[in-house]
Design an enzyme around this catalytic site. Structure first.
Site, PDB file in Angstrom:
ATOM      1  N   ASN A  10       0.865  -1.176   0.000  1.00 27.87           N
ATOM      2  CA  ASN A  10       0.000   0.000   0.000  1.00 27.87           C
ATOM      3  C   ASN A  10       0.899   1.222   0.000  1.00 27.87           C
ATOM      4  OD1 ASN A  10      -1.764   2.099   0.503  1.00 27.87           O
ATOM      5  ND2 ASN A  10      -2.735   1.161   2.273  1.00 27.87           N
ATOM      6  N   LYS A  17       3.258   0.929   3.187  1.00 25.50           N
ATOM      7  CA  LYS A  17       2.786  -0.045   4.157  1.00 25.50           C
ATOM      8  C   LYS A  17       2.831  -1.412   3.492  1.00 25.50           C
ATOM      9  CE  LYS A  17      -1.024  -0.857   7.424  1.00 25.50           C
ATOM     10  NZ  LYS A  17      -2.384  -0.444   7.825  1.00 25.50           N
ATOM     11  N   ARG A  89      -2.854  -2.035  -3.242  1.00 25.31           N
ATOM     12  CA  ARG A  89      -3.978  -1.123  -3.084  1.00 25.31           C
ATOM     13  C   ARG A  89      -3.829  -0.011  -4.115  1.00 25.31           C
ATOM     14  NH1 ARG A  89      -4.728   3.939   0.906  1.00 25.31           N
ATOM     15  NH2 ARG A  89      -6.938   4.348   0.518  1.00 25.31           N
ATOM     16  N   HIS A 178     -12.203   4.200  -0.099  1.00 25.43           N
ATOM     17  CA  HIS A 178     -12.171   3.330   1.092  1.00 25.43           C
ATOM     18  C   HIS A 178     -13.053   2.092   0.904  1.00 25.43           C
ATOM     19  CE1 HIS A 178     -11.275   7.237   3.513  1.00 25.43           C
ATOM     20  NE2 HIS A 178     -10.141   6.597   3.262  1.00 25.43           N
ATOM     21  N   ARG A 239      -8.217  17.574   4.873  1.00 26.49           N
ATOM     22  CA  ARG A 239      -9.119  17.883   3.755  1.00 26.49           C
ATOM     23  C   ARG A 239     -10.405  18.530   4.258  1.00 26.49           C
ATOM     24  NH1 ARG A 239      -8.741  12.011   1.047  1.00 26.49           N
ATOM     25  NH2 ARG A 239      -7.120  11.614   2.605  1.00 26.49           N
ATOM     26  N   GLY A 331     -12.003   6.087  14.117  1.00 27.03           N
ATOM     27  CA  GLY A 331     -13.219   5.346  14.420  1.00 27.03           C
ATOM     28  C   GLY A 331     -13.004   4.209  15.399  1.00 27.03           C
ATOM     29  N   GLU A 332     -11.826   3.592  15.344  1.00 29.22           N
ATOM     30  CA  GLU A 332     -11.531   2.457  16.215  1.00 29.22           C
ATOM     31  C   GLU A 332     -11.048   2.880  17.601  1.00 29.22           C
ATOM     32  OE1 GLU A 332      -8.778  -0.149  14.197  1.00 29.22           O
ATOM     33  OE2 GLU A 332      -9.881   0.067  12.316  1.00 29.22           O
ATOM     34  N   GLU A 384      -7.828  -4.025   5.677  1.00 30.19           N
ATOM     35  CA  GLU A 384      -7.767  -3.931   4.218  1.00 30.19           C
ATOM     36  C   GLU A 384      -6.727  -4.894   3.646  1.00 30.19           C
ATOM     37  OE1 GLU A 384      -8.474   0.617   3.130  1.00 30.19           O
ATOM     38  OE2 GLU A 384      -7.370   0.379   5.013  1.00 30.19           O
TER      39      GLU A 384
END
Length: 399
Positions: A10, A17, A89, A178, A239, A331-332, A384
């Protein structure tokens, strides 16, 4: 059955990554992250079967040098012999791809052509592909597109109210991103909650430096917040998310900005960073918020308000909701942001359980709402890399 591993890559604009994953079990044998590429302080950190290591890269190291270092590690730990594919990715695949693809010259051409729609991402993805092809010319290389999952959106959801010729002739439309993450966490939520695969309604919120929300009906994306590019939608780390298009004319004609300066501002200087004037890192902003920092508080308030509005809007295409799912780095891990968002949605009967919310962090999944909540809300850590591994292995076996 012989051991089969997939190398997952990625590439970001200044990062790489990677993971070598057992295609049968999902176990990560080697994983890591090269950061600050092209800078003097470039580093590569990795784990081999759980043991943490760190390799310093030479000053100014680029993606090729990072991949060359990765290849050395793969051979050092004797992993090359079991590799069957490399999965990449790729952020933008346009309308051409509704699923992952074995990389051919034609596929590379499309990725190159769509680079103008994802200028921060696709060029880096191409660099990773080319470096991996040079390092492993005998392996099948597979592109897994962020946009593919959203190709199920209906026209009334993905078209802009612009002259139709822009869509027909130039592909101007909403694509969404995503997708790999939204797909993964939605399938995990369906399984965990015991929902029917062909009869469920979910909203998934992928919150990291980039953020997007997706409405999923019976396993298919029916709407999502990002658009033609990853700039549209909710507030993100750097952003802006949605803005008045008239801002472009005001900034250029009245304030003397160039088009390039406006683009840089909206992509790299806005969002949480722009409002707080502190950082794009949510952890830094939350620390300042706890200390009473005014602009940090405002940044979190705007972020959560806009996110809650987007979530509520997706009750329209879904006509109901079985579960709301948080994922991604924010979020996690951010119990503060999850609590703030659900407070905005309390009119729908959302009732957060504070203990559950605190427990579902740092890689732990779980429901974070109370037993009496009318809307089940849960945290599912995204993976992912595993999705990319599965697609790459499947296509390699059929290639």
């Amino acid at each position: 059955m012989s051991v089969q591993h997939v190398l997952v890559i990625n590439c970001g604009s200044s990062s790489l990554k990677f993971a070598v994953i057992d295609a049968s079990s999902g176990d990560e044998l080697l994983s890591g992250l090269a950061e600050r590429l092209h800078n003097d302080d470039a580093t590569l950190k990795y784990k081999f079967v759980g043991n943490k290591e760190q390799n310093a890269l030479p000053a100014g190291a680029d993606h090729k040098i990072a991949i060359d270092t990765l290849v050395t590690l793969i051979h050092q730990y004797d992993l090359a012999k079991d590799l069957i594919a490399v999965g990449h990715r790729v952020v933008h695949g346009g309308e051409q791809f509704t699923g992952s693809q074995v990389i051919t010259p034609d596929v590379l051409d499309v990725i190159t052509q769509t680079a103008q729609l994802a200028p921060l991402h696709n060029p880096a993805n191409l660099t990773g592909i080319q470096a991996a092809q040079a390092a492993f010319p005998e392996l099948v290389q597979v592109a897994v597109f962020d946009t593919a999952f959203h190709q199920s959106m209906p026209k009334h959801a993905f078209l802009y109210a612009l002259p139709y010729s822009l869509y027909k002739e130039h592909g101007v439309r909403r694509y969404g991103f995503h997708g790999t993450s939204h797909h993964y966490v939605s399938t995990q939520a369906v399984e965990t909650l015991g929902l029917a695969a062909d009869n469920h309604r979910l909203i998934t919120a992928h919150l990291g430096n980039g953020c997007s929300v997706c409405a999923i009906k019976n396993g298919a994306s029916v709407d999502t917040s990002m658009g033609l590019t990853p700039l549209e939608g909710v507030v993100m780390g750097t952003r802006s998310g949605d803005i008045d298009p008239g801002l472009f004319d005001y900034l250029t004609s009245q304030l003397g900005y160039s088009v390039a300066e406006v683009n840089t501002m909206l992509n790299q200087q806005s969002g949480l960073l722009g409002i707080s004037e502190l950082s794009n890192d949510c952890r830094t902003i939350e620390e300042a918020y706890v200390e009473g920092h005014e602009q940090a508080t405002l940044a979190l308030d705007i972020f959560c308000y806009r996110l809650a509005k987007q979530i509520a809007a997706y009750l329209v295409p879904l006509k109901g909701l079985d579960a709301l799912v948080f994922t991604g780095g924010i979020g996690e891990n951010s119990d503060i942001i999850r609590a703030k968002v659900l407070a905005h949605l309390s009119f729908l009967g959302c009732q957060i359980d504070e203990q559950r919310n605190l427990a579902a962090r740092f890689g732990k999944s779980g429901v974070i709402t109370s037993e009496t909540s009318l809307i089940t809300t849960m945290v599912v850590p995204t993976n992912e890399e595993w999705m990319i591994c599965q697609d790459a292995a499947r296509l390699a076996k059929g290639a």
